[in-house]
Design a protein around this motif. Structure first.
Motif, PDB file in Angstrom:
ATOM      1  N   GLU A 334      47.236  19.587  44.117  1.00 22.26           N
ATOM      2  CA  GLU A 334      46.787  19.641  42.680  1.00 22.26           C
ATOM      3  C   GLU A 334      45.782  20.836  42.660  1.00 22.26           C
ATOM      4  N   SER A 335      45.448  21.264  43.502  1.00 22.81           N
ATOM      5  CA  SER A 335      44.241  22.315  42.850  1.00 22.81           C
ATOM      6  C   SER A 335      44.505  23.665  42.580  1.00 22.81           C
ATOM      7  N   GLN A 336      45.834  23.830  42.637  1.00 27.60           N
ATOM      8  CA  GLN A 336      46.504  24.552  41.550  1.00 27.60           C
ATOM      9  C   GLN A 336      46.431  24.796  40.400  1.00 27.60           C
ATOM     10  N   ARG A 337      45.902  23.730  40.105  1.00 25.54           N
ATOM     11  CA  ARG A 337      45.967  23.820  38.718  1.00 25.54           C
ATOM     12  C   ARG A 337      44.800  24.377  38.232  1.00 25.54           C
ATOM     13  N   HIS A 338      43.648  23.825  38.952  1.00 29.50           N
ATOM     14  CA  HIS A 338      42.330  24.443  38.551  1.00 29.50           C
ATOM     15  C   HIS A 338      42.286  25.580  38.777  1.00 29.50           C
ATOM     16  N   GLN A 339      43.442  26.368  40.017  1.00 26.74           N
ATOM     17  CA  GLN A 339      43.222  28.137  39.999  1.00 26.74           C
ATOM     18  C   GLN A 339      43.745  28.891  38.799  1.00 26.74           C
ATOM     19  N   ARG A 340      44.438  28.103  38.162  1.00 24.07           N
ATOM     20  CA  ARG A 340      44.354  29.286  36.500  1.00 24.07           C
ATOM     21  C   ARG A 340      43.699  29.143  35.936  1.00 24.07           C
ATOM     22  N   VAL A 341      42.238  28.467  36.163  1.00 25.93           N
ATOM     23  CA  VAL A 341      42.140  27.794  34.798  1.00 25.93           C
ATOM     24  C   VAL A 341      40.686  29.073  35.762  1.00 25.93           C
ATOM     25  N   VAL A 342      40.525  28.910  37.104  1.00 27.20           N
ATOM     26  CA  VAL A 342      39.363  30.097  37.801  1.00 27.20           C
ATOM     27  C   VAL A 342      40.258  31.420  37.642  1.00 27.20           C
ATOM     28  N   GLN A 343      40.737  31.773  37.502  1.00 26.13           N
ATOM     29  CA  GLN A 343      41.697  33.343  37.615  1.00 26.13           C
ATOM     30  C   GLN A 343      41.793  33.459  35.840  1.00 26.13           C
ATOM     31  N   ALA A 344      41.644  32.721  34.803  1.00 24.25           N
ATOM     32  CA  ALA A 344      41.206  32.895  33.421  1.00 24.25           C
ATOM     33  C   ALA A 344      39.747  33.595  33.489  1.00 24.25           C
ATOM     34  N   VAL A 345      38.874  32.546  33.927  1.00 23.50           N
ATOM     35  CA  VAL A 345      37.549  33.256  33.949  1.00 23.50           C
ATOM     36  C   VAL A 345      37.252  34.197  34.686  1.00 23.50           C
ATOM     37  N   ARG A 346      38.134  34.788  35.762  1.00 23.22           N
ATOM     38  CA  ARG A 346      37.859  35.825  36.024  1.00 23.22           C
ATOM     39  C   ARG A 346      38.704  36.994  35.692  1.00 23.22           C
ATOM     40  N   GLN A 347      39.170  36.915  34.991  1.00 25.44           N
ATOM     41  CA  GLN A 347      39.637  37.669  34.070  1.00 25.44           C
ATOM     42  C   GLN A 347      39.237  37.840  32.514  1.00 25.44           C
ATOM     43  N   LEU A 348      38.138  36.912  32.387  1.00 24.07           N
ATOM     44  CA  LEU A 348      37.553  36.617  31.158  1.00 24.07           C
ATOM     45  C   LEU A 348      36.657  38.059  31.688  1.00 24.07           C
ATOM     46  N   ARG A 349      35.774  38.208  32.638  1.00 24.13           N
ATOM     47  CA  ARG A 349      34.681  38.190  33.438  1.00 24.13           C
ATOM     48  C   ARG A 349      34.946  39.445  34.118  1.00 24.13           C
ATOM     49  N   GLY A 350      35.800  39.818  33.897  1.00 24.42           N
ATOM     50  CA  GLY A 350      36.397  41.380  34.515  1.00 24.42           C
ATOM     51  C   GLY A 350      35.888  40.880  35.746  1.00 24.42           C
ATOM     52  N   THR A 351      35.948  40.416  36.960  1.00 22.93           N
ATOM     53  CA  THR A 351      35.919  40.108  38.146  1.00 22.93           C
ATOM     54  C   THR A 351      37.484  39.804  39.046  1.00 22.93           C
ATOM     55  N   THR A 352      38.008  39.743  38.383  1.00 23.99           N
ATOM     56  CA  THR A 352      39.534  39.467  39.809  1.00 23.99           C
ATOM     57  C   THR A 352      39.345  40.029  40.508  1.00 23.99           C
ATOM     58  N   SER A 353      40.114  39.708  41.497  1.00 27.03           N
ATOM     59  CA  SER A 353      40.671  40.313  42.521  1.00 27.03           C
ATOM     60  C   SER A 353      41.437  41.519  42.207  1.00 27.03           C
ATOM     61  N   ALA A 354      42.452  41.373  42.120  1.00 27.93           N
ATOM     62  CA  ALA A 354      43.391  42.585  41.217  1.00 27.93           C
ATOM     63  C   ALA A 354      43.962  42.090  40.142  1.00 27.93           C
ATOM     64  N   ASN A 355      45.032  42.858  39.743  1.00 33.78           N
ATOM     65  CA  ASN A 355      45.890  43.074  38.256  1.00 33.78           C
ATOM     66  C   ASN A 355      45.107  42.442  37.018  1.00 33.78           C
ATOM     67  N   GLN A 356      43.677  43.126  37.134  1.00 35.13           N
ATOM     68  CA  GLN A 356      42.666  43.255  35.760  1.00 35.13           C
ATOM     69  C   GLN A 356      43.221  43.669  34.307  1.00 35.13           C
ATOM     70  N   VAL A 357      42.388  42.503  33.874  1.00 34.42           N
ATOM     71  CA  VAL A 357      43.754  42.884  32.535  1.00 34.42           C
ATOM     72  C   VAL A 357      42.393  43.902  31.513  1.00 34.42           C
ATOM     73  N   GLU A 358      42.956  44.738  31.256  1.00 36.74           N
ATOM     74  CA  GLU A 358      41.856  45.416  30.612  1.00 36.74           C
ATOM     75  C   GLU A 358      41.430  44.890  29.077  1.00 36.74           C
ATOM     76  N   GLY A 359      40.012  44.911  29.166  1.00 37.34           N
ATOM     77  CA  GLY A 359      39.217  44.485  27.957  1.00 37.34           C
ATOM     78  C   GLY A 359      39.773  42.713  27.697  1.00 37.34           C
ATOM     79  N   ALA A 360      40.360  41.891  28.230  1.00 38.19           N
ATOM     80  CA  ALA A 360      40.697  40.324  28.857  1.00 38.19           C
ATOM     81  C   ALA A 360      39.565  39.936  27.970  1.00 38.19           C
ATOM     82  N   ARG A 361      39.793  39.068  26.535  1.00 30.10           N
ATOM     83  CA  ARG A 361      38.332  39.059  25.836  1.00 30.10           C
ATOM     84  C   ARG A 361      38.704  36.860  25.524  1.00 30.10           C
TER      85      ARG A 361
END
Length: 376
Positions: A334-361
């Motif tokens: 079940e925690s993989q559903r939380h991981q979708r949110v964690v990754q979205a937060v990282r993208q919007l913070r610009g702190t993802t470990s890979a595959n950063q989407v430039e300028g994601a807001r």
């Protein structure tokens, strides 16, 4: 008090190490590690928490209360929705209405799926519809996908392309279990062994172990915290009926989430084109196509063409599942559903470990019929 002072925001997001097997770990330990990591990310102490929704392993009934006691939190609001977008939406509503101020959402799993010769235990619940007839999760989800392919005469290569994109995202992510494996082509997906037509092995989620947690609070409280807050802009949630009991035909499940997405966009005051990144629950490859059709990004039957030609890749207009998702990053029950949110937060913070989407807001996070929109 300013009108928006109780605007719900995410201030903590954390995944533990993910692995196919975490030797010597338990579901409770990895869940606790995720909670500690998320609170540290938020800059908050456990004594400040007054809301919990925690699922260690498969302990659906007692996980939250047991963890609240173990964490020495005397009294707390209890969330009851499933991990991921649904629980975020529920916690956001509780915060907005003043029921609680700091909510921890967490889940984790280790030591449960020990028989690697069989599908994961959560895909084969013990009831008469499973044990006699074998309607396990892969077969169930394959029903609507197979009907879709026949109804709209879709080339299976276009479905396999979705899986190749997600798996290649994971191959570039050093935190993913399948880091370094790849690159994959659509033909590689089709060449893997058939599981439940039309799904091949590489069209399907894997299994893994690890934990994930989130911390939500008010925008007012977040002003005093070190972490960059990500705003919960809107959301919606819907379901269709008992799983593993009624056949999930395309007519029943094809548009699951459409009204939820409409509500999310209406609440957020956003258009479809405003979303920069799509963190979608990728349990099977065709589900991604279903999401884009159900959420109004293209007409019904046109999803396979909509996602083609780089649209859903990093650098495309609608990048998806940027950490590798359940196919390549991890799938921990079940925690993989939380991981979708964690990754979205990282993208919007610009702190993802890979595959950063430039300028994601702005990010859209979805798991089946649950949808939330997040903004930086």
């Amino acid at each position: 008090m300013p009108e928006n002072s109780r605007q719900p925001v995410i201030v903590g997001a954390f995944n533990t190490r993910q692995a196919r097997v975490l030797e010597g770990e338990t579901s409770h330990r990895v869940t606790l590690a995720a909670i500690k990591g998320a609170l540290a990310d938020a800059g908050l102490e456990r004594s400040e928490v007054d809301g919990l929704n925690i699922l260690p392993g498969l302990d659906y009934q007692n996980g939250t209360r047991a963890f609240g006691y173990a964490l020495d939190i005397p009294y707390f609001w209890v969330g009851r929705q499933a991990p991921g977008p649904a629980s975020v939406l529920e916690a956001a509503a509780a915060i907005r209405e003043g029921v609680c101020d700091v909510v921890v959402l967490a889940a984790g799993e280790a030591g449960i799926h020990t028989d690697r010769t069989s599908v994961a235990p959560w895909t084969r619940p013990s009831n008469e519809f499973i044990e006699c007839w074998g309607l396990m999760t892969p077969a169930e989800f394959a029903l609507s996908a197979q009907e879709y392919l026949h109804r709209f005469a879709v080339d299976p290569v276009k479905i396999a392309y979705v899986a190749s994109v997600i798996r290649n995202n994971g191959a570039r992510n050093p935190e993913a279990i399948y880091y370094g494996r790849g690159p994959f082509t659509p033909q590689d997906i089709l060449d893997s062994r058939l599981i439940a037509e039309p799904y091949h092995l590489l069209d399907c989620a894997m299994t893994g172990e690890g934990g994930s947690a989130l911390v939500l609070t008010t925008a007012e409280r977040a002003r005093d915290l070190p972490a960059q807050a990500v705003t919960v802009l809107g959301g919606g949630s819907e379901s269709w009926g008992p799983s593993y009991t009624h056949p999930p035909t395309y007519d029943r499940v094809g548009m699951l989430g459409r009204r939820a997405a409409d509500r999310a966009f209406a609440q957020a005051g956003l258009a479809r084109a405003d979303v920069d990144v799509f963190e979608l629950y990728d349990n099977f490859s065709w589900e991604i196509i279903r999401y884009f059709e159900a959420f109004g990004y293209c007409a019904v039957g046109e999803g396979a063409d909509f996602v083609a030609d780089g649209t859903i890749e990093i650098g495309g207009t609608h990048p998806i599942v940027t950490d590798g998702g359940t196919m390549a990053h991890s799938h921990t029950g079940e925690s993989q559903r939380h991981q979708r949110v964690v990754q979205a937060v990282r993208q919007l913070r610009g702190t993802t470990s890979a595959n950063q989407v430039e300028g994601a807001r702005t990010a859209l996070v979805a798991a089946l019929g649950d949808v939330i929109l997040l903004g930086a």
